[in-house]
Design an enzyme around this catalytic site. Sequence first.
Site, PDB file in Angstrom:
ATOM      1  N   CYS A  14      20.349  -6.162  -5.576  1.00  0.00           N
ATOM      2  CA  CYS A  14      21.258  -7.184  -5.041  1.00  0.00           C
ATOM      3  C   CYS A  14      20.441  -8.430  -4.684  1.00  0.00           C
ATOM      4  O   CYS A  14      19.387  -8.319  -4.042  1.00  0.00           O
ATOM      5  CB  CYS A  14      21.992  -6.652  -3.811  1.00  0.00           C
ATOM      6  SG  CYS A  14      22.868  -5.114  -4.140  1.00  0.00           S
ATOM      7  N   CYS A  56      14.514  -0.472  -3.057  1.00  0.00           N
ATOM      8  CA  CYS A  56      15.829  -0.120  -3.604  1.00  0.00           C
ATOM      9  C   CYS A  56      15.911  -0.587  -5.052  1.00  0.00           C
ATOM     10  O   CYS A  56      15.392  -1.647  -5.403  1.00  0.00           O
ATOM     11  CB  CYS A  56      16.944  -0.777  -2.785  1.00  0.00           C
ATOM     12  SG  CYS A  56      18.608  -0.315  -3.344  1.00  0.00           S
ATOM     13  N   GLU A  78      11.558   1.046   7.545  1.00  0.00           N
ATOM     14  CA  GLU A  78      11.923   0.590   8.868  1.00  0.00           C
ATOM     15  C   GLU A  78      13.210   1.244   9.324  1.00  0.00           C
ATOM     16  O   GLU A  78      14.080   1.554   8.518  1.00  0.00           O
ATOM     17  CB  GLU A  78      12.071  -0.938   8.856  1.00  0.00           C
ATOM     18  CG  GLU A  78      10.727  -1.595   8.697  1.00  0.00           C
ATOM     19  CD  GLU A  78      10.809  -3.024   8.234  1.00  0.00           C
ATOM     20  OE1 GLU A  78       9.777  -3.705   8.330  1.00  0.00           O
ATOM     21  OE2 GLU A  78      11.865  -3.459   7.788  1.00  0.00           O
ATOM     22  N   CYS A  88      19.946   2.705  12.747  1.00  0.00           N
ATOM     23  CA  CYS A  88      20.120   2.376  11.329  1.00  0.00           C
ATOM     24  C   CYS A  88      18.977   3.026  10.553  1.00  0.00           C
ATOM     25  O   CYS A  88      17.807   2.836  10.883  1.00  0.00           O
ATOM     26  CB  CYS A  88      20.093   0.853  11.201  1.00  0.00           C
ATOM     27  SG  CYS A  88      20.270   0.265   9.522  1.00  0.00           S
ATOM     28  N   CYS A  93      20.119  -6.481   8.963  1.00  0.00           N
ATOM     29  CA  CYS A  93      20.366  -5.846   7.675  1.00  0.00           C
ATOM     30  C   CYS A  93      19.780  -6.685   6.542  1.00  0.00           C
ATOM     31  O   CYS A  93      19.876  -7.890   6.542  1.00  0.00           O
ATOM     32  CB  CYS A  93      21.863  -5.717   7.431  1.00  0.00           C
ATOM     33  SG  CYS A  93      22.705  -4.861   8.721  1.00  0.00           S
ATOM     34  N   LEU A 111      30.973  -4.678  -0.538  1.00  0.00           N
ATOM     35  CA  LEU A 111      31.803  -5.287  -1.592  1.00  0.00           C
ATOM     36  C   LEU A 111      31.291  -6.690  -1.930  1.00  0.00           C
ATOM     37  O   LEU A 111      30.949  -6.972  -3.078  1.00  0.00           O
ATOM     38  CB  LEU A 111      33.268  -5.312  -1.138  1.00  0.00           C
ATOM     39  CG  LEU A 111      34.282  -5.682  -2.222  1.00  0.00           C
ATOM     40  CD1 LEU A 111      34.257  -4.698  -3.381  1.00  0.00           C
ATOM     41  CD2 LEU A 111      35.697  -5.767  -1.637  1.00  0.00           C
ATOM     42  N   CYS A 135      19.294  -9.416  -0.961  1.00  0.00           N
ATOM     43  CA  CYS A 135      18.717  -8.347  -0.136  1.00  0.00           C
ATOM     44  C   CYS A 135      17.223  -8.196  -0.391  1.00  0.00           C
ATOM     45  O   CYS A 135      16.785  -8.090  -1.538  1.00  0.00           O
ATOM     46  CB  CYS A 135      19.440  -7.037  -0.446  1.00  0.00           C
ATOM     47  SG  CYS A 135      18.691  -5.612   0.376  1.00  0.00           S
TER      48      CYS A 135
HETATM   49  N1  SAH Z   1      22.238   0.118   0.046  1.00  0.00           N
HETATM   50  C1  SAH Z   1      23.331   0.277   0.928  1.00  0.00           C
HETATM   51  C2  SAH Z   1      22.932   0.372   2.372  1.00  0.00           C
HETATM   52  C3  SAH Z   1      21.839  -0.540   2.852  1.00  0.00           C
HETATM   53  S1  SAH Z   1      22.178  -2.245   2.887  1.00  0.00           S
HETATM   54  C4  SAH Z   1      24.341  -0.824   0.713  1.00  0.00           C
HETATM   55  O1  SAH Z   1      24.035  -1.792   0.038  1.00  0.00           O
HETATM   56  O2  SAH Z   1      25.452  -0.686   1.203  1.00  0.00           O
HETATM   57  C5  SAH Z   1      23.206  -2.408   4.339  1.00  0.00           C
HETATM   58  C6  SAH Z   1      24.101  -3.640   4.318  1.00  0.00           C
HETATM   59  O3  SAH Z   1      23.336  -4.846   4.496  1.00  0.00           O
HETATM   60  C7  SAH Z   1      24.836  -3.813   3.002  1.00  0.00           C
HETATM   61  O4  SAH Z   1      26.178  -4.150   3.202  1.00  0.00           O
HETATM   62  C8  SAH Z   1      24.087  -4.967   2.387  1.00  0.00           C
HETATM   63  O5  SAH Z   1      24.837  -5.601   1.425  1.00  0.00           O
HETATM   64  C9  SAH Z   1      23.770  -5.818   3.578  1.00  0.00           C
HETATM   65  N2  SAH Z   1      22.736  -6.798   3.341  1.00  0.00           N
HETATM   66  C10 SAH Z   1      21.709  -6.720   2.481  1.00  0.00           C
HETATM   67  N3  SAH Z   1      20.959  -7.828   2.545  1.00  0.00           N
HETATM   68  C11 SAH Z   1      21.516  -8.633   3.467  1.00  0.00           C
HETATM   69  C12 SAH Z   1      21.197  -9.906   3.988  1.00  0.00           C
HETATM   70  N4  SAH Z   1      20.132 -10.584   3.573  1.00  0.00           N
HETATM   71  N5  SAH Z   1      21.989 -10.429   4.932  1.00  0.00           N
HETATM   72  C13 SAH Z   1      23.057  -9.743   5.386  1.00  0.00           C
HETATM   73  N6  SAH Z   1      23.413  -8.527   4.938  1.00  0.00           N
HETATM   74  C14 SAH Z   1      22.650  -7.975   3.969  1.00  0.00           C
HETATM   75 FE1  SF4 Z   2      19.911  -1.867  -2.239  1.00  0.00          FE
HETATM   76 FE2  SF4 Z   2      19.943  -3.984  -0.690  1.00  0.00          FE
HETATM   77 FE3  SF4 Z   2      21.758  -3.749  -2.593  1.00  0.00          FE
HETATM   78 FE4  SF4 Z   2      21.876  -2.139  -0.443  1.00  0.00          FE
HETATM   79  S1  SF4 Z   2      22.125  -4.352  -0.482  1.00  0.00           S
HETATM   80  S2  SF4 Z   2      22.079  -1.564  -2.619  1.00  0.00           S
HETATM   81  S3  SF4 Z   2      19.673  -1.892  -0.031  1.00  0.00           S
HETATM   82  S4  SF4 Z   2      19.566  -3.957  -2.909  1.00  0.00           S
END
Ligand code: SAH
Ligand code: SF4
Length: 399
Positions: A158, A154, A97, A147, A378, A260, A161
């Site tokens: 995390c 991934c 996406e 974006c 995000c 972070l 996410c």
């Molecule tokens: N993998 C990279 C870029 C993609 S994620 C990264 O982690 O930085 C882009 C941003 O969305 C990151 O800061 C991530 O932590 C945040 N993000 C992921 N899942 C989210 C959620 N459920 N709610 C809000 N932000 C989220």
């Molecule tokens: Fe991957 Fe989601 Fe973590 Fe970004 S926030 S590194 S997309 S698992």
Amino acid sequence: MSGPQPTDLHPLERLPEEWRAWMQARRQPTYRGDQVFEWLHGRNLADPAAMTNLPAELRDELTTVGLAVPATVAHVHRSTDGSRKLLVDLGDDCRIETVLLPMTRGSDDADLADSEDEDGEDGGEGEHGEHRAGNASGGPATRVSQCLSTQVGCAMGCVFCASGIAGLKRNMTAAEIVAQVSLGRKSLGPDEALRNLVFMGMGEPLHNYDATVRAIRILTHPKGLGLAPRRITVSTSGLVPEIGKFGAEFGGKVGLAISLHQADDAKRSALMPLNKRYPIRELLDAVRKYPLDRRRRVTIEYTLVAGQNDAPEDARRLARLLANLQVKVNLIPMNPIEHSTLGPPPAPRVAEFQAYLQSTGLLCFVRRRRGDDVAAACGQLVLEGERPNARFVSRQPRG
Ligand code: SAH
Ligand code: SF4
């Protein structure tokens, strides 16, 4: 940049010099290579039949080769706030996406662009009309941030996410990353101008390093779209060695955002397994060394997850950690996702967290939740209804 030889490259991911070599091998004048690159990336046109300055036999050969990637828009979700999520089919049972986010000037979400106008510069760059900050009627265009995704799923895992829960299916190619921009540009309205690119979609850009770098080289090339590197921001969950490499790669001209989300190592490891490999101290060391222009700041993303990282003590620890760093903080109230009971804190707690950070002198924004109604926000960039790890191959992050 090490990597594949020109013959291995998809036409959409060839740089002008690689196109020139391709032409030379076919006994064509080398400037034809620049012409094809300009059609593809400057004019955003992949149909050789329309490349009117090329001889007919070359157009035929390019038609046989095929210039477009098999990336098609399977669906467009439109949000009531103007953002659009394009669901892109990559042709092998993989979908990613990309989200287009129109910014109204002076709106509180301008920080989402991240590579914002800190320099106060107002014009578009490059030669090609549709990304200039202006429109046919002479009025200012609506600036659009796009974006981008870099991987299908991934590997970083995390817990808050959707992409992390799904696991990694595969890397995207540079051609596929660039194709998102091509599709995005085609979907712009007459009053819209593509202004910024943020690598904050599905996947970890620095875990797909070569393709991400190649895509940025193509998108910033003056013979193509010609986007200024400062209008691009790459977000990473903290692959420390790659941050150093990436800083050197573009001399710090490309913006950097760091996910972070916690200022305490044990708690961060619980949210983001990658922290066990690259703890906070090493990560912030890499931020300190990132060769960004002195007038710009690295963005610290902090997704607020109720009960996990939203306490006053978390804010105090974060402020101590970031004091003396050239950063700004983007607080992102967590967007709820499937397969997780985690969620955002109540609004007053978010406001309290922000107010505390600001009281310590930190520049701190709360990112407005945009596109929630189409799951475009995000972390929600994954197919709804996908069972976690059912079709995705989960891999450990590499070192
Ligand atoms: N993998 C990279 C870029 C993609 S994620 C990264 O982690 O930085 C882009 C941003 O969305 C990151 O800061 C991530 O932590 C945040 N993000 C992921 N899942 C989210 C959620 N459920 N709610 C809000 N932000 C989220
Ligand atoms: Fe991957 Fe989601 Fe973590 Fe970004 S926030 S590194 S997309 S698992």
